[in-house]
Each structure stands twice: as C-alpha cells, then as structure tokens.
Design a protein around this motif. Structure first.
Motif, PDB file in Angstrom:
ATOM      1  N   VAL A   1      37.848  32.936  20.559  1.00 41.51           N
ATOM      2  CA  VAL A   1      38.219  33.034  19.155  1.00 41.51           C
ATOM      3  C   VAL A   1      39.734  33.001  19.151  1.00 41.51           C
ATOM      4  CG1 VAL A   1      38.194  34.423  17.057  1.00 41.51           C
ATOM      5  CG2 VAL A   1      36.166  34.315  18.496  1.00 41.51           C
ATOM      6  N   SER A   2      40.292  32.053  18.404  1.00 36.41           N
ATOM      7  CA  SER A   2      41.709  31.775  18.493  1.00 36.41           C
ATOM      8  C   SER A   2      42.323  31.725  17.098  1.00 36.41           C
ATOM      9  CB  SER A   2      41.888  30.429  19.206  1.00 36.41           C
ATOM     10  OG  SER A   2      43.225  30.071  19.212  1.00 36.41           O
ATOM     11  N   THR A   3      43.529  32.298  16.968  1.00 41.96           N
ATOM     12  CA  THR A   3      44.201  32.280  15.658  1.00 41.96           C
ATOM     13  C   THR A   3      45.042  31.026  15.475  1.00 41.96           C
ATOM     14  OG1 THR A   3      46.222  33.370  16.395  1.00 41.96           O
ATOM     15  CG2 THR A   3      44.390  34.797  15.729  1.00 41.96           C
TER      16      THR A   3
ATOM     17  N   ARG B   1      41.234  21.134  23.525  1.00 39.57           N
ATOM     18  CA  ARG B   1      42.548  21.518  23.017  1.00 39.57           C
ATOM     19  C   ARG B   1      43.132  22.721  23.768  1.00 39.57           C
ATOM     20  NH1 ARG B   1      47.099  20.199  19.735  1.00 39.57           N
ATOM     21  NH2 ARG B   1      48.030  22.149  19.157  1.00 39.57           N
ATOM     22  N   GLN B   2      42.288  23.725  24.030  1.00 43.00           N
ATOM     23  CA  GLN B   2      42.792  24.932  24.691  1.00 43.00           C
ATOM     24  C   GLN B   2      42.500  24.925  26.181  1.00 43.00           C
ATOM     25  OE1 GLN B   2      41.319  28.069  21.671  1.00 43.00           O
ATOM     26  NE2 GLN B   2      43.437  28.622  22.150  1.00 43.00           N
ATOM     27  N   GLY B   3      42.225  23.751  26.711  1.00 37.74           N
ATOM     28  CA  GLY B   3      41.878  23.604  28.118  1.00 37.74           C
ATOM     29  C   GLY B   3      40.625  22.752  28.208  1.00 37.74           C
ATOM     30  N   LYS B   4      40.574  21.920  29.237  1.00 40.01           N
ATOM     31  CA  LYS B   4      39.455  20.984  29.399  1.00 40.01           C
ATOM     32  C   LYS B   4      38.117  21.733  29.385  1.00 40.01           C
ATOM     33  CE  LYS B   4      37.838  17.286  32.387  1.00 40.01           C
ATOM     34  NZ  LYS B   4      38.116  16.468  33.570  1.00 40.01           N
ATOM     35  N   GLY B   5      37.233  21.310  28.500  1.00 34.86           N
ATOM     36  CA  GLY B   5      35.902  21.926  28.428  1.00 34.86           C
ATOM     37  C   GLY B   5      35.864  23.249  27.681  1.00 34.86           C
TER      38      GLY B   5
ATOM     39  N   THR C   1      36.711  26.375  21.195  1.00 28.30           N
ATOM     40  CA  THR C   1      37.596  27.138  20.320  1.00 28.30           C
ATOM     41  C   THR C   1      36.958  27.422  18.972  1.00 28.30           C
ATOM     42  OG1 THR C   1      39.500  26.055  21.339  1.00 28.30           O
ATOM     43  CG2 THR C   1      39.869  27.133  19.206  1.00 28.30           C
ATOM     44  N   PHE C   2      36.905  28.697  18.619  1.00 30.06           N
ATOM     45  CA  PHE C   2      36.504  29.102  17.277  1.00 30.06           C
ATOM     46  C   PHE C   2      37.765  29.576  16.548  1.00 30.06           C
ATOM     47  CE2 PHE C   2      32.799  29.694  19.989  1.00 30.06           C
ATOM     48  CZ  PHE C   2      31.752  29.174  19.229  1.00 30.06           C
TER      49      PHE C   2
END
Lengths: 436, 167
Positions: A394-396, A404-408, A411-412
């Motif tokens: 869970v990301s703000t 986007r936040q790392g391969k595979g 992200t919520f």
C-alpha cells in the motif's frame, strides 16, 4: 468590457513571447525551471555540443532526488545502490557548477523531492509558469501557477532560451463540493476524480480544481490534488490563488462536477491510477483479467483483508509534513504487523527536520517503521528501494503501473491514513475503523 | 522524410505506460544512446518475435512519466512511428522532437503487415485501405524537414529579449 478569462488564459497571455498561429505554436516564457539528475544530463550535453550557455541560471534551481539513496551516510559516503546513479548525481553537480545553477545537493540542508522543495523555498508563486523534466510538476499548480512536465529536449530548450514551443491546452474545470467525512483526505478526492475521468480523460487539457471543498483545503492538500492531474492524462492542474483567479462567467472547454460529501477512503485495485474504489468496496466484476491476475485480486471480491508486505509513505504526492502527521496519527502507540516492512520517507530535509522536532520519527520507529532520508525512493524504485517480485504494497505515491515500484511488485495506491492502517493490520484496512 | 514504409508490430493492449516502455531502472544513464535493449524489458510478450519499424498500439499509448527515454528506446530499437487511437501529450511531444512519428487514427484494428505513412498527405495506408490522420502543421513541418526546435527558438532571440525587457 474585457472578456472573462480563465486562470489558464491569464497566465498564458502574460507569458506569450509570440502568440500561436495555425502554422506554429506559441513561444511561451518560463519563469521557473526546476532540474533533477535523471532527466537533465542529456540536455546539458546538447548545450555543450552546441556551445550554448544557460540563459537564466537565476531562474533555474536543481536538486537530487530520483536516484538517490534514502539511507544515511556510511563513513561519510552516501550508500548508492548503483554506481550509475552516483555518476548521474556527480554529472548534475558538475553541470550546475559549470553553468552557475543553484543546487540543493545530496546531504545539504534543503535537498529533497523537486516538487516538495520548490514551494518550501518560496520559488513557486501565483501567476508563474513552472516547468521541470518530471510529469508531477503539476504539483506547483496548487499555488495558482501554470506548471507542467517536459521532456529532456525541452529541458534543453528552456536552459538555452528560457522558452518553450507550446500549443495552448484546452481548459477543464473540476468543481468539487461537499465536506469530507472523517478519515477521507485530499488523496481520496483526487483518486475519485481520476476514477471518474479515466486515465486518458484529461489528455490535452489543463484542469482547474474549484468548488468549496478545494477552497477549504490547505495548500499541502491542494498540492496532493494537483500532483496527480497527470494520472488523468492532463498537462497540468491548478487552483486559483490570491489575485490569480478565473473570472466570473469564464468559459471552460469542459466542466465536471464531483460531490465528495459521501466519499469513502479510496484505494486502487488495478494497474493504472484510474482504478480506485472505496476501501470497503469490491473489485469490479468486469475488472480486466490481466490486471486482476497481476495484482492478485479477484473480480467481485472485497479488497479489505488483502495481505500486504510493504507500506510506503512518501513521494511528491504525499511526502509533506501533514502527510507524515496523518500517518503518525494512526501509528502512534501501535505496532506494525509482523512481517510487514514500512518505509517512511520524508519529502525533503526541511520536512524531515520539522517531523523530528515534533517527535514523529520516534512515533514511526516505536511502531517498527523505517525512518529514511528524503528522496523519491520507492515511488519510482530506481535507487534500490524497491518491491521484490510478487510483493504487495500500500503506497501513498502516484502510480501503480506494473513494475513501477519494482519488477513484479503490486501497488495499491491510497492516502497516508489508509497506508498506516494497512501497516498496523498487515492487510488492506479501513482507516475509519482505526480512527474510531 | 515524407514517406515512411515499414512492417507493423501490433501490441493492442491499452494504456501502455512509460514504465512498461522503459522501466525506471534503465533511467540511471547520462546518455541518449543504447536504450533499445531496455525497450519493453519487463514485457517481452509485447513483441513476441514480431519485427518491424511501425508500432501499432492500444489507446492512451505513452501515458505516465515525462521520460524522453521512452522515444529514445523505441527509436534505438528500430521503430520510426507509433500508431494508436490516442497518444499521451508528453510522449507525443517527446516523440516529435526525436523524429519518431506519432500517428493518431480512430481505428487501428485493420493495421497489419506492410504499412505506409505519408506525412505530406497525412494518411496511413495498409492493404489498399487509406485513413487520414490529424497532425499539428508545425509538427508535420518539423518531421518532414527535420527542423530542430531548439534552433527555431534560438532564432527568436530578439523577441525573447524584448519580452524580458518589457516585463
């Protein structure tokens, strides 16, 4: 009587070096050019190849944020995860020295995410044109400025001429009405707006956010709203400020009304920022199978209770002091769930100092979270802060694209309150339950 | 460049964002060259052995970040044009500045095999079927004549100086 004009019209007209014609775009003057290490080196190379100088170093300000480590120095050295990132940062420092550009370098007092430090340093002002080689430049529109992201070729254009070739965008007004319920924040508002417009709904337009909900928002909340305009495809987002306002009766190309009085905290289930649903809602029955499979969610099923591995609080969307206070309000006196990694990354050195002077760092550490140095960190995941394949976060931050936040990584997107609630629960949770 | 002919590579998925075109870990470079290897690095299924110089993509192609590395990677891989029913603003602007031709047509479903793009008439031809597309006249002029926008702006120096003087 002069014709009624929108805020965009006024700023546009005030910066026209040459108006546009059918055959050629306008030449638009740029008041403030913000620069960072990732999208600028090739632009400085163009200047060097052509023997050009920076026309207005005093209108240009640089910082290091995208590829920088968020761990403190070890034996006086920054712990770069990748040598090429260090080269990039050194290249920016050399370019700034060579051209006399103010640089807030790694470790200096005012370093931070470019869209956090611009306003902090008082650089962003109403009525200005602001550009940066970063699509979230729209953040600065919260101050009544026309602010938009540009590519590296255009970075070179602005460095050399202080101008850009631009067609005038279309205007769109999003009027937001209604008082927000407890636990519902500016992040939830903009996620709802993007869900309504769709990820391409703002293409070709500049969005002006209006209505009483926006008027009641703090400047930091307005920055969160303007920041994500690009996630609806819009060039920029803006809010009137001081003398810079849209005239009564001015016409927009498109008008949208949004009622947020019954809005719930929002969270995205999918792989684009237009997929937000109420945190206590269900994944749409018609969710595309590819996105659902990638995210590990089931069409028609609730998101509440979905196990997560990581929580990221930070970024140009939600890395300011009010965001950290919101996260701390949930984490104070609580422990994060075992097995969950929580990264709290302040948006700037100033935000970090302010948070520490209030003891927020202690709240986070006591809860079991990591308190990091400022930077873009896991929002873009190019500095070593990244999800492992299959991990859910869970990301703000602002983007939930695949990888986007790392391969595979999965992200919520959600608000700092919802992210902190998830940290405590170890799963997607409703912040209203925790705050009650 | 007035006429562009090539084989279509069809990837009809919508919203192919800049992180899919080139993941952020490839942005730790100070150069423009050599990014073709990074194109669709985490989406090998997109190309699936297809080769060609004209990418036919789903709607809202290039949404997301302002990274010019996206058109640099496409060009370095050998693409010369992108055809989609809609193309994101910053990507389109970046593409034009590098000579990658952005073509927006409402219906891309018939495009396969050999495709010809005529910048003079703003038409796309495939299997004998011709479709018109809209392209900003300045962008078209720059693409055909390989005009460099920086040179164009530098030539406006007197006007820029006059603007600065009267503010």
């Amino acid at each position: 009587m002069a014709q009624s004009r929108t805020l965009l019209d006024k700023i546009w007209d005030a910066h026209l070096v040459r108006p546009e014609t059918e055959d050629a775009p306008a030449i638009l003057y740029v008041d403030l050019h913000l620069v960072h290490e990732v999208t600028s080196p090739q632009a400085f190379t163009v200047l060097r190849e052509r023997g050009l100088r920076v026309r207005h170093p005093e209108r240009t300000v640089a910082t290091m944020d995208h590829s920088t480590p968020t761990l403190p120095r070890v034996n006086g050295r920054f712990p770069f995860a990748h040598g090429d990132a260090e080269t990039q940062v050194e290249t920016l420092a050399r370019n700034c020295r060579e051209h006399g550009i103010e640089l807030h370098e790694l470790g200096s007092r005012n370093q931070g995410i470019v869209h956090v430090i611009g306003p902090e340093l008082g650089l962003t002002k109403p009525g200005m044109t602001v550009v940066c080689g970063d699509s979230h430049t729209s953040t600065h529109g919260a101050f009544g400025a026309l602010a938009f992201g540009i590519g590296t070729s255009e970075v070179a254009h602005v460095l050399a001429t202080q101008c850009l070739l631009q067609r005038k965008p279309k205007t769109m007004r999003v009027s937001i009405e209604g008082a927000l319920q407890p636990g519902v924040t500016a992040k939830d508002v903009i996620l709802a707006v993007i869900a309504k417009l769709g990820v391409g709904g703002g293409t070709g337009s500049v969005i002006e956010y209006a209505g009483r909900t926006v008027s009641a928002m703090s400047i930091e909340e307005r920055m969160t709203v303007c920041n994500m305009s690009i996630e609806a495809g819009a060039r920029a987002g803006m809010v009137g400020s001081g003398a810079w306002q849209t005239d009564e009766g001015a016409r927009f190309d498109r008008e949208i009304a949004v009622d947020v009085s019954r809005l719930a905290p929002m969270i995205t289930w999918g792989t684009d920022p237009g997929t937000a649903i109420p945190v206590d809602g269900n994944v749409p029955e018609d969710a595309p199978q590819k996105s659902a499979t990638y995210m590990g969610v089931k069409p028609g099923a609730p998101l509440l209770g979905t196990k997560i591995d990581v929580v990221f609080v930070g970024s140009c969307t939600n890395g300011r002091l009010s965001d950290l206070r919101a996260a701390a309000s949930v984490l104070r006196g609580r422990r994060i769930a075992s097995g969950v990694r929580v990264l709290i990354v302040p948006g700037s050195q100033q935000v970090k100092r302010a948070a520490e002077s209030e003891g927020l760092d202690k709240v986070f550490r006591d809860a079991g979270a990591e308190w990091r140095e400022p930077g873009c960190s896991m929002c873009i995941a190019m500095n070593g802060d990244a999800l492992a394949p299959g991990q859910a976060a869970v990301s703000t931050s602002n983007r939930n694209f695949e990888g986007r936040q790392g391969k595979g990584g999965r992200t919520f997107l959600a608000s700092p309150l919802t992210a902190a609630a998830a940290a405590v629960a170890g799963a997607i949770a409703d912040p209203r339950e925790v705050l009650r | 460049m007035k006429l562009l002919k090539g084989r279509a590579v069809v990837v009809l998925r919508p919203n192919i964002d800049t992180d899919q075109i080139i993941p952020a870990r490839f942005l730790r470079t100070t150069r423009r060259e050599g990014l073709g290897v990074a194109l669709f690095a985490d989406r090998p299924e997109f190309l699936q052995g297809q080769t060609g110089s004209i990418l036919v993509a789903g709607e809202n192609f290039g949404c997301g970040s302002s990274r010019e590395h996206a058109p640099w990677a496409l060009l370095d891989h050998g693409f010369r044009a992108v055809i989609s029913s809609s193309i994101a603003d910053i990507f389109r602007s970046n593409a034009i500045k590098n000579g990658l031709v952005p073509v927006q047509i409402p219906d891309t479903s018939q495009l396969r095999g050999e495709v010809a793009i005529d910048l003079e008439t703003c038409t796309v031809e495939c299997e004998g079927r011709r479709q018109s597309f809209a392209l900003d006249p300045f962008a078209r002029h720059c693409l055909i004549n390989e005009i460099d926008e920086l040179g164009y702006l530098l030539a406006a120096e007197k006007e820029i100086a006059a603007f600065e003087a009267r503010r």
